[in-house]
Design a protein around this motif. Structure first.
Motif, PDB file in Angstrom:
ATOM      1  N   ASN A 327      -9.141  -8.979  37.412  1.00  0.00           N
ATOM      2  CA  ASN A 327      -7.729  -8.928  37.101  1.00  0.00           C
ATOM      3  C   ASN A 327      -7.110  -7.697  37.759  1.00  0.00           C
ATOM      4  O   ASN A 327      -7.463  -6.573  37.423  1.00  0.00           O
ATOM      5  N   LYS A 328      -6.225  -7.911  38.713  1.00  0.00           N
ATOM      6  CA  LYS A 328      -5.495  -6.795  39.348  1.00  0.00           C
ATOM      7  C   LYS A 328      -6.411  -5.634  39.737  1.00  0.00           C
ATOM      8  O   LYS A 328      -6.223  -4.502  39.293  1.00  0.00           O
ATOM      9  N   ILE A 329      -7.399  -5.935  40.544  1.00  0.00           N
ATOM     10  CA  ILE A 329      -8.307  -4.877  40.995  1.00  0.00           C
ATOM     11  C   ILE A 329      -7.713  -4.239  42.247  1.00  0.00           C
ATOM     12  O   ILE A 329      -7.382  -4.926  43.199  1.00  0.00           O
ATOM     13  N   ASP A 330      -7.587  -2.937  42.204  1.00  0.00           N
ATOM     14  CA  ASP A 330      -6.915  -2.221  43.278  1.00  0.00           C
ATOM     15  C   ASP A 330      -7.712  -0.948  43.596  1.00  0.00           C
ATOM     16  O   ASP A 330      -7.853  -0.083  42.748  1.00  0.00           O
ATOM     17  N   PHE A 331      -8.281  -0.884  44.787  1.00  0.00           N
ATOM     18  CA  PHE A 331      -8.974   0.346  45.202  1.00  0.00           C
ATOM     19  C   PHE A 331      -9.130   0.340  46.707  1.00  0.00           C
ATOM     20  O   PHE A 331      -8.928  -0.702  47.346  1.00  0.00           O
ATOM     21  N   ALA A 344     -20.270  -2.766  31.857  1.00  0.00           N
ATOM     22  CA  ALA A 344     -21.193  -3.589  31.079  1.00  0.00           C
ATOM     23  C   ALA A 344     -21.484  -4.869  31.852  1.00  0.00           C
ATOM     24  O   ALA A 344     -20.764  -5.226  32.781  1.00  0.00           O
ATOM     25  N   SER A 345     -22.519  -5.547  31.447  1.00  0.00           N
ATOM     26  CA  SER A 345     -22.846  -6.816  32.083  1.00  0.00           C
ATOM     27  C   SER A 345     -21.706  -7.803  31.850  1.00  0.00           C
ATOM     28  O   SER A 345     -21.162  -7.890  30.751  1.00  0.00           O
ATOM     29  N   GLN A 521     -14.321  -5.917  31.509  1.00  0.00           N
ATOM     30  CA  GLN A 521     -13.813  -7.288  31.418  1.00  0.00           C
ATOM     31  C   GLN A 521     -12.869  -7.645  32.556  1.00  0.00           C
ATOM     32  O   GLN A 521     -11.767  -8.133  32.332  1.00  0.00           O
ATOM     33  N   GLY A 522     -13.324  -7.368  33.771  1.00  0.00           N
ATOM     34  CA  GLY A 522     -12.553  -7.766  34.942  1.00  0.00           C
ATOM     35  C   GLY A 522     -11.431  -6.830  35.316  1.00  0.00           C
ATOM     36  O   GLY A 522     -10.727  -7.062  36.296  1.00  0.00           O
ATOM     37  N   ARG A 523     -11.231  -5.786  34.531  1.00  0.00           N
ATOM     38  CA  ARG A 523     -10.184  -4.808  34.888  1.00  0.00           C
ATOM     39  C   ARG A 523     -10.823  -3.506  35.335  1.00  0.00           C
ATOM     40  O   ARG A 523     -11.937  -3.187  34.919  1.00  0.00           O
ATOM     41  N   LEU A 524     -10.045  -2.781  36.138  1.00  0.00           N
ATOM     42  CA  LEU A 524     -10.514  -1.464  36.567  1.00  0.00           C
ATOM     43  C   LEU A 524     -10.076  -0.465  35.499  1.00  0.00           C
ATOM     44  O   LEU A 524      -8.918  -0.107  35.394  1.00  0.00           O
ATOM     45  N   ALA A 525     -11.040  -0.044  34.658  1.00  0.00           N
ATOM     46  CA  ALA A 525     -10.676   0.804  33.528  1.00  0.00           C
ATOM     47  C   ALA A 525     -10.464   2.247  33.960  1.00  0.00           C
ATOM     48  O   ALA A 525      -9.540   2.922  33.500  1.00  0.00           O
ATOM     49  N   GLN A 536     -13.140  13.086  31.140  1.00  0.00           N
ATOM     50  CA  GLN A 536     -12.330  12.255  30.235  1.00  0.00           C
ATOM     51  C   GLN A 536     -13.215  11.739  29.102  1.00  0.00           C
ATOM     52  O   GLN A 536     -13.748  10.645  29.155  1.00  0.00           O
ATOM     53  N   GLN A 537     -13.349  12.537  28.069  1.00  0.00           N
ATOM     54  CA  GLN A 537     -14.331  12.233  27.038  1.00  0.00           C
ATOM     55  C   GLN A 537     -13.977  11.014  26.191  1.00  0.00           C
ATOM     56  O   GLN A 537     -14.806  10.483  25.470  1.00  0.00           O
ATOM     57  N   GLU A 538     -12.694  10.578  26.275  1.00  0.00           N
ATOM     58  CA  GLU A 538     -12.301   9.376  25.538  1.00  0.00           C
ATOM     59  C   GLU A 538     -12.582   8.114  26.350  1.00  0.00           C
ATOM     60  O   GLU A 538     -12.520   7.008  25.837  1.00  0.00           O
ATOM     61  N   GLY A 539     -12.849   8.311  27.629  1.00  0.00           N
ATOM     62  CA  GLY A 539     -12.922   7.167  28.539  1.00  0.00           C
ATOM     63  C   GLY A 539     -14.176   6.333  28.395  1.00  0.00           C
ATOM     64  O   GLY A 539     -15.161   6.726  27.759  1.00  0.00           O
ATOM     65  N   LEU A 540     -14.114   5.141  29.008  1.00  0.00           N
ATOM     66  CA  LEU A 540     -15.227   4.192  28.953  1.00  0.00           C
ATOM     67  C   LEU A 540     -16.458   4.768  29.647  1.00  0.00           C
ATOM     68  O   LEU A 540     -17.587   4.580  29.209  1.00  0.00           O
ATOM     69  N   TYR A 541     -16.231   5.477  30.762  1.00  0.00           N
ATOM     70  CA  TYR A 541     -17.345   6.019  31.527  1.00  0.00           C
ATOM     71  C   TYR A 541     -18.184   6.939  30.651  1.00  0.00           C
ATOM     72  O   TYR A 541     -19.401   6.820  30.594  1.00  0.00           O
ATOM     73  N   PHE A 542     -17.509   7.845  29.966  1.00  0.00           N
ATOM     74  CA  PHE A 542     -18.215   8.794  29.109  1.00  0.00           C
ATOM     75  C   PHE A 542     -19.030   8.033  28.063  1.00  0.00           C
ATOM     76  O   PHE A 542     -20.184   8.336  27.790  1.00  0.00           O
ATOM     77  N   HIS A 543     -18.396   7.000  27.530  1.00  0.00           N
ATOM     78  CA  HIS A 543     -19.038   6.177  26.513  1.00  0.00           C
ATOM     79  C   HIS A 543     -20.289   5.486  27.081  1.00  0.00           C
ATOM     80  O   HIS A 543     -21.363   5.507  26.471  1.00  0.00           O
TER      81      HIS A 543
END
Ligand code: ADP
Length: 558
Positions: A327-331, A344-345, A521-525, A536-543
């Motif tokens: 979904n709207k992947i931009d890089f 995640a898988s 889930q298909g988005r660039l978080a 970014q300790q709140e971010g998904l990566y940190f998690h």
């Protein structure tokens, strides 16, 4: 065929001549010369029949082989989305069983019906010359036989397509269990496997059985008509003899011709059914062979630098149109940079790789190579600058040389080139240690090589391709540390100076990447360098990285 048909048509005439003369001429010489002529004719017929059989049969094989090749060529060119829909077992079955049906129809069926057509036409001519009046008898019921044949043919055609689908389904079930046989045994699933196969065959069986019933009815009905006609002819013929309009020999010949004609008509009707069944069963084959294939321009030199960008790319798999995979992947990636795809898988990492490889086209947005829209470039040109190392490298059952040389399709590869690539991939030493060296034959699915060795062969393969853009699917299962080190060194060589997209699982790989794309889930978080993302300790990566970070941090703290 012409010769055999002519002789066949001459028999009743000869018999009639014999019957009508047997009481007139009583000398042995007449019998002897007649017998000798018959013997010569019989010999000629045998030779002609042999030639006919051989020619039809061998031509059938040639046609079938050619169709099989065409089908295979069409299948191998199908886009990847086709393979999402069709199971390998099913395709195998189509390639063998469906094509085989054609053979039967094209050889025996075609030969018999062509012969019958000639006999039919010749027979009708003979009937008319013997007795036009008596021939009227046949005019009444012959069309009836043909009509029944045609009707059953129609039903048959539909049936046959369903029956072939049923067979393909059986092939699919069997293939699935064969290829996962270890899993089946390990989980003691033999009984379920049997049940599933029985279920699939049950369905195919019931279709076949009901088709047989239809066929039997057709056979019974037409044979009844045949005997009815015979009875009528005898009755009418007896009256004609009584009136002196016909000899006994003529009536005998007439009945023989009539039975030839009806038999021929029946066989033509039967062939019509077989033909309809074949058309039904092979519909799928010709649909695939005739599908429009994208006309690919020759690869040429794309001369890509290795810049890559996704612009608002959205994509859903054709099989699941309402579940967007991206979904709207931009890089964008600069030439020579390394990016790691993390998530995640099911987050969409492999989907990004598939889109770069051109297995699918984005539903919206653009993929750019060196700033040029991929849609405007020939796929082969892009792919010639791409290479992929899979998570569990697949090897073909040929030699190690062939497996590495697989990287280059457009020209012959020399042994020296392969050796050089293998040396760079740290694979040369172990390959040379095999008694057959590069000619060592890899077992089915590369069973005789260790995981690390297979990976290094796959890396050598990618090196030989000398791509500008590299897609790595990192193995999730860990190798022992010695092989790990060698694979890592081989990968480092491979990645040097090339744009690399890694579907990454290991902390060490992720940390080294120039940039990290975190997918959810298909988005660039999130995206950024490791340092930026860790902050970014709140971010998904940190998690996602928490455990790995904790482990990495422990020695540092100490
Ligand atoms: P990842 O590589 O991050 O594990 P994928 O890119 O394989 O994730 O999958 C993204 C989503 O697309 C998932 O929901 C997955 O179920 C779905 N998907 C993957 N491959 C196919 C396919 N061939 N057909 C339909 N859906 C698919």
């Amino acid at each position: 065929m012409a010769v055999t048909v002519l002789i066949q048509l001459a028999y009743p005439k000869a018999l009639s001549y014999f019957i009508d003369n047997i009481n007139v001429r009583k000398d042995m010489a007449w019998f002897s010369s007649l017998a000798l002529t018959m013997l010569a004719v019989l010999a000629l017929q045998a030779v002609a029949a042999t030639a006919r059989y051989y020619i039809f049969e061998s031509t059938g094989y040639m046609i079938v082989t050619r169709i099989r090749r065409q089908l295979y060529a069409a299948l191998i060119e199908q886009p990847i989305r086709f393979y999402d829909k069709h199971h390998v077992g099913e395709l195998n079955n189509r390639l063998t069983a469906d094509v085989e049906i054609l053979h039967d129809t094209l050889t025996m069926g075609m030969a018999v019906s062509l012969r019958c057509l000639c006999v039919f036409i010749g027979g009708v001519v003979m009937l008319l010359t013997i007795s036009p009046v008596l021939s009227l008898m046949l005019v009444i019921f012959l069309p009836a036989t043909l009509f029944i044949g045609k009707m059953t043919g129609k039903v048959y055609r539909k049936r046959a397509s369903l029956m072939q689908d049923g067979q393909a389904e059986c092939g699919k079930v069997a293939q699935e269990h064969f290829s996962n046989i270890r899993l089946v045994h390990a989980f003691s699933q033999q009984r379920t496997a049997r049940a599933r196969y029985a279920g699939a065959t049950e369905h195919a069986l019931s279709l076949s059985v009901s088709s047989s019933a239809l066929f039997a009815l057709f056979r019974g009905g037409s044979s009844f008509l045949v005997y009815l006609a015979l009875l009528g002819t005898l009755w009418f013929g007896a009256r004609l003899i009584g009136q002196g309009q016909m000899t006994v020999g003529d009536l005998t010949a007439f009945i023989l011709y009539a039975s030839m004609v009806t038999e021929a008509a029946g066989a033509i009707g039967e062939f019509w059914n077989a033909w309809m069944r074949t058309i039904g069963a092979t519909e799928w084959i010709f649909k695939v062979i005739n599908t429009e294939r994208a006309q690919e321009a020759p690869a040429g030199e794309a001369g890509l630098q290795g810049r890559l960008a996704f612009e608002d790319v959205a994509f859903a798999y054709p099989e699941r149109p309402d579940a967007p995979a991206l979904n709207k992947i931009d890089f964008s990636i600069a030439a020579g940079d390394t990016i790691a795809l993390v998530g995640a898988s099911g987050a969409g990492k492999s989907t990004i790789a598939s889109l770069i490889l051109g297995f699918y086209r984005p539903d919206s947005g653009r993929i750019l190579f060196d700033g040029v829209d991929a849609a405007a470039m020939p796929l082969a040109a892009i792919r010639s600058k791409l290479a992929i190392v899979e998570q569990e490298p697949s090897l073909f059952s040929g030699s190690i040389f062939e497996n590495i040389a697989f990287a280059v399709a457009e020209r012959e590869v020399t042994l020296d080139e392969v050796k050089a690539a293998a040396a760079l991939a740290y694979a040369h030493d172990f390959i040379s240690a095999f008694p057959d060296g590069y000619d060592t034959v890899v077992g089915e699915r590369g069973a005789q090589l260790s995981g690390g060795q297979k990976q290094r062969i796959a890396i050598a393969r990618a090196l030989l391709r000398d791509p500008r853009i590299l897609i790595l699917d990192e193995a999730t299962s860990a190798l022992d540390s010695a092989s790990e080190l060698q694979v890592q060194r081989a990968l480092d060589t491979l990645m040097q100076g090339r744009t690399t997209i890694i579907i990454a699982h290991r902390f060490s790989t992720i940390v080294k990447a120039d940039r990290i794309l975190v997918l959810e889930q298909g988005r660039l978080a999130q995206h950024g360098t490791h340092a930026q993302l860790v902050a970014q300790q709140e971010g998904l990566y940190f998690h996602l990285m928490r455990h790995q970070l904790a482990r990495a941090a422990a020695p540092a703290a100490a």
